[in-house]
Design a protein around this motif. Structure first.
Motif, PDB file in Angstrom:
ATOM      1  N   LEU A 112       0.855  -1.190   0.000  1.00  0.00           N
ATOM      2  CA  LEU A 112       0.000   0.000   0.000  1.00  0.00           C
ATOM      3  C   LEU A 112       0.888   1.237   0.000  1.00  0.00           C
ATOM      4  O   LEU A 112       1.808   1.318   0.814  1.00  0.00           O
ATOM      5  CB  LEU A 112      -0.877  -0.024   1.258  1.00  0.00           C
ATOM      6  CG  LEU A 112      -1.708   1.220   1.513  1.00  0.00           C
ATOM      7  CD1 LEU A 112      -3.072   0.824   2.012  1.00  0.00           C
ATOM      8  CD2 LEU A 112      -1.041   2.151   2.512  1.00  0.00           C
ATOM      9  N   LEU A 124      -1.692   7.587   0.488  1.00  0.00           N
ATOM     10  CA  LEU A 124      -2.023   8.804  -0.269  1.00  0.00           C
ATOM     11  C   LEU A 124      -2.514   9.888   0.686  1.00  0.00           C
ATOM     12  O   LEU A 124      -3.093   9.563   1.724  1.00  0.00           O
ATOM     13  CB  LEU A 124      -3.113   8.482  -1.305  1.00  0.00           C
ATOM     14  CG  LEU A 124      -2.719   7.429  -2.352  1.00  0.00           C
ATOM     15  CD1 LEU A 124      -3.900   7.134  -3.270  1.00  0.00           C
ATOM     16  CD2 LEU A 124      -1.507   7.865  -3.166  1.00  0.00           C
ATOM     17  N   PHE A 131      -6.291   0.103  -6.276  1.00  0.00           N
ATOM     18  CA  PHE A 131      -6.238   1.347  -7.070  1.00  0.00           C
ATOM     19  C   PHE A 131      -5.548   1.156  -8.420  1.00  0.00           C
ATOM     20  O   PHE A 131      -5.606   2.048  -9.267  1.00  0.00           O
ATOM     21  CB  PHE A 131      -5.489   2.451  -6.298  1.00  0.00           C
ATOM     22  CG  PHE A 131      -6.156   2.902  -5.018  1.00  0.00           C
ATOM     23  CD1 PHE A 131      -7.500   2.662  -4.778  1.00  0.00           C
ATOM     24  CD2 PHE A 131      -5.431   3.601  -4.052  1.00  0.00           C
ATOM     25  CE1 PHE A 131      -8.116   3.087  -3.609  1.00  0.00           C
ATOM     26  CE2 PHE A 131      -6.027   4.031  -2.868  1.00  0.00           C
ATOM     27  CZ  PHE A 131      -7.372   3.775  -2.650  1.00  0.00           C
ATOM     28  N   GLY A 146     -14.518   4.979   8.816  1.00  0.00           N
ATOM     29  CA  GLY A 146     -13.051   5.074   8.990  1.00  0.00           C
ATOM     30  C   GLY A 146     -12.418   3.783   9.493  1.00  0.00           C
ATOM     31  O   GLY A 146     -11.508   3.237   8.838  1.00  0.00           O
TER      32      GLY A 146
END
Ligand SMILES: Nc1nc2c(c(=O)[nH]1)N[C@@H](CN(C=O)c1ccc(C(=O)N[C@@H](CCC(=O)O)C(=O)O)cc1)CN2
Length: 296
Positions: free
Chosen positions: A96, A99, A123, A267
């Motif tokens: 990962l 971002l 992604f 979240g």
């Protein structure tokens, strides 16, 4: 009506417990330890917190955590060289890149350098295409978490009207694809949609991912609808910093049937689904059956 609270914190704890069970079995039966590498470039304060939480929870479920914290001035070539190493490392099943990246780095280029099978964020362009065409893919964590909570609360989503407010590549678009995959009738709306409130009022499922604090008020909500608030906005109120969603919780909760809070809603599910995706990637890499209920 006062809406039922969909507790993402508790739900995420349940997902992590399931992941931990699977990880223990992988170790006992196959001698396998799923590994997650997280790459952080720069010192963005929120990103540092999220990366810290990812590393901690990875270890808590019994996986191996590999953290790479690089200085803000890291060049694209240096970052790509690290990704190449991680792509080839057999101990790493998931990678990962946190971002946002600093502005001198091209996020698309960096993400598309990942091995799609290790792209636990979902992604990579190949995973985006696979999701869009209904093929097996890695699914972005935040929308996957929303889908899990919706299925748990509503059961079969087939035929429901879903409105996703927001068209980001990370949340809005994949969320719409997932809802379509569950046979919802899906509308993607955004800040420029004409009469947004009326469009939203048609939704049995309303997902707010527009990035504007408390924009979705009670008059946007159909009575009894399920409202998923993806927003995480820090605002100043009464001289204090406060975390609020994209939904005005107080007014929306008066109308909705169920609603996620901020914080403590979507979240926590983001990191739980990252762990689930890493487990899935490890199983796929080793030709083992995928864990049920932890993928789309
Ligand atoms: N590579 C990625 N970068 C980013 C992603 C992502 O999925 N992949 N998502 C966000 C940040 N994020 C995870 O990285 C994330 C955001 C929020 C939470 C969370 O648990 N929020 C708490 C509140 C925490 C707080 O006080 O700030 C909550 O909502 O209850 C977890 C992960 C952008 N970048």
């Amino acid at each position: 009506m006062t809406a039922k609270r969909i507790d993402g914190k508790a739900f995420a704890a349940g997902v992590r417990a399931q992941v931990a069970d699977h990880v223990a079995r992988l170790k006992a039966d196959h001698g396998l330890v799923p590994g997650l590498a997280v790459v952080l470039v720069g010192e963005d304060p929120a990103s540092q917190v999220y990366v810290g939480a990812k590393g901690k929870q990875t270890v808590e479920v019994g996986m191996a955590s590999f953290e790479h914290r690089l200085p803000a001035e890291t060049s694209e070539a240096e970052l790509l060289a690290l990704i190449d190493r991680l792509n080839r490392d057999p101990q790493v099943h998931g990678i990962l890149v946190q971002l946002p990246l600093p502005p001198h780095l091209n996020s698309d280029l960096v993400i598309n350098a990942l091995d799609p099978a290790k792209d636990v964020d979902g992604f990579h362009i190949s995973n985006v295409g696979r999701l869009g065409t209904g093929q097996k893919s890695m699914v972005p964590c935040t929308p996957l978490g929303c889908l899990m909570m919706l299925r748990d609360h509503l059961g079969n989503l087939s035929g429901m009207n879903a409105v996703v407010v927001g068209r980001s590549n990370i949340v809005g678009k994949p969320m719409a694809q997932l809802l379509l995959g569950d046979s919802c009738t899906v509308t993607i709306a955004h800040s420029r949609t004409k009469d947004l409130a009326a469009v939203c009022r048609g939704a049995d499922i309303l997902v707010a991912a527009v990035g504007r604090p408390e924009m979705i008020t009670g008059d946007f909500v159909k009575p009894g609808a399920t409202v998923i608030d993806v927003g995480i906005n820090r605002i100043e109120r009464d001289g204090k910093t406060k975390l609020v969603g994209d939904v005005d919780h107080a007014s929306a909760a008066e109308v909705a049937g169920a609603i996620t809070p901020v914080p403590g809603g979507v979240g926590p599910m983001t990191i739980a689904c990252l762990l689930a995706n890493t487990l899935t990637a490890c199983c796929r890499a080793n030709g083992l059956p995928e864990p049920q209920g932890l993928t789309a």
